[in-house]
Design an enzyme around this catalytic site. Structure first.
Site, PDB file in Angstrom:
ATOM      1  N   MET A  52     -17.409  31.004 -36.648  1.00  0.00           N
ATOM      2  CA  MET A  52     -17.976  29.820 -36.000  1.00  0.00           C
ATOM      3  C   MET A  52     -19.358  30.064 -35.403  1.00  0.00           C
ATOM      4  O   MET A  52     -20.149  29.135 -35.237  1.00  0.00           O
ATOM      5  CB  MET A  52     -17.032  29.362 -34.886  1.00  0.00           C
ATOM      6  CG  MET A  52     -17.426  28.061 -34.226  1.00  0.00           C
ATOM      7  SD  MET A  52     -16.417  27.696 -32.767  1.00  0.00           S
ATOM      8  CE  MET A  52     -17.149  28.787 -31.538  1.00  0.00           C
ATOM      9  N   TYR A  53     -19.665  31.320 -35.069  1.00  0.00           N
ATOM     10  CA  TYR A  53     -20.913  31.625 -34.363  1.00  0.00           C
ATOM     11  C   TYR A  53     -22.112  31.479 -35.282  1.00  0.00           C
ATOM     12  O   TYR A  53     -22.007  31.692 -36.479  1.00  0.00           O
ATOM     13  CB  TYR A  53     -20.867  33.063 -33.817  1.00  0.00           C
ATOM     14  CG  TYR A  53     -19.794  33.320 -32.789  1.00  0.00           C
ATOM     15  CD1 TYR A  53     -19.158  32.297 -32.107  1.00  0.00           C
ATOM     16  CD2 TYR A  53     -19.395  34.627 -32.520  1.00  0.00           C
ATOM     17  CE1 TYR A  53     -18.171  32.566 -31.178  1.00  0.00           C
ATOM     18  CE2 TYR A  53     -18.408  34.905 -31.587  1.00  0.00           C
ATOM     19  CZ  TYR A  53     -17.798  33.863 -30.924  1.00  0.00           C
ATOM     20  OH  TYR A  53     -16.813  34.132 -30.012  1.00  0.00           O
ATOM     21  N   ALA A  54     -23.299  31.115 -34.764  1.00  0.00           N
ATOM     22  CA  ALA A  54     -23.716  31.184 -33.383  1.00  0.00           C
ATOM     23  C   ALA A  54     -23.314  29.925 -32.592  1.00  0.00           C
ATOM     24  O   ALA A  54     -22.963  28.912 -33.159  1.00  0.00           O
ATOM     25  CB  ALA A  54     -25.234  31.354 -33.308  1.00  0.00           C
ATOM     26  N   THR A  61     -25.778  26.509 -37.446  1.00  0.00           N
ATOM     27  CA  THR A  61     -25.599  27.870 -36.936  1.00  0.00           C
ATOM     28  C   THR A  61     -24.315  28.534 -37.451  1.00  0.00           C
ATOM     29  O   THR A  61     -24.104  29.723 -37.215  1.00  0.00           O
ATOM     30  CB  THR A  61     -25.571  27.885 -35.390  1.00  0.00           C
ATOM     31  OG1 THR A  61     -24.494  27.057 -34.921  1.00  0.00           O
ATOM     32  CG2 THR A  61     -26.880  27.374 -34.821  1.00  0.00           C
TER      33      THR A  61
END
Length: 234
Positions: A52-54, A61
């Protein structure tokens, strides 16, 4: 640096873990390279990330942090075995991640393959479920009256957990992940995953990653007690 066992995994990890969720949004590749180098110099051997990041999470992202770590790994392949690399599969609710659907056996298999490509590695040391399919008292939902646990269908959730464990088992057997963990889960979630794993000879959860602070101390003492007695790293 002090080290602790990662639950029943047989791995020792540094008490300080290098978080990475800002890489690809607030931090650049060069920032991340510098931070990884500094962490390793201090004895940190534990890096945590997520598909899932950033953050803040967005379609733009998504996956960026894993890509940054993968770029570093591709230039430092000799250090791969020195690092305990943890990542997570995103749960439901993000429309740009598998149409916001639940974690399932099949999505685990697909997400692991996608993370391996972004991370430019052939195995993940610790693969975690970022949050459960059911609602839990995390992400600001800890206040009384926020959740109605009576709305949860026990049998449906148990079947879902078993389905997920079967997907994780495929990945473990294929050598793609070494160990499995939870995140943003509860004592009931831990107990269900442990009992299902034991009953069906499937991977045992070795850790749980939850928010904990003066404002979010709900895991003390009940979840902590369970982690101690079940050998689950917290």
């Amino acid at each position: 640096m002090q080290y602790s066992p990662l639950g029943s995994s047989g791995i020792n990890v540094s008490r300080v873990c290098l978080g990475s969720m800002t890489w690809g949004k607030q931090n650049t590749q060069s920032d991340a390279d510098e931070q990884i180098a500094y962490a390793l110099e201090q004895g940190v051997n534990f890096i945590d990330t997520a598909e899932m990041y950033a953050v803040p999470p967005s379609p733009e992202t998504y996956g960026k942090t894993e890509e940054i770590i993968g770029n570093w790994l591709s230039r430092n392949q000799q250090k791969r075995s020195d690092v305990v690399l943890a990542t997570k599969i995103a749960g439901n609710g993000l429309s740009w991640v598998r149409d916001g659907g639940n974690i399932t056996r099949q999505t685990v298999i697909e997400a692991v393959d996608d993370s391996l490509k972004r991370l430019k590695t052939d195995y993940i040391d610790l693969y975690q479920l970022h949050w459960p399919n059911r609602s839990t008292p995390h992400f600001g939902r800890q206040w009384p009256g926020t959740l109605k646990f009576t709305d949860v269908n026990t049998q449906e959730q148990q079947a879902s957990m078993l389905d997920i464990l079967e997907g994780l088992n495929e990945c473990v057997k294929a050598g793609k992940i070494k160990h499995c963990g939870l995140s943003d889960d509860t004592p009931w979630g831990i107990s269900q995953f442990l009992s299902l794993a034991k009953e069906h000879n499937l991977p045992r959860m070795v850790s749980i990653q939850n928010e904990f602070s003066l404002a979010h101390a709900k895991d003390w003492p009940y979840l902590i007690e369970q982690c101690v007695h079940e050998d689950i790293a917290y």
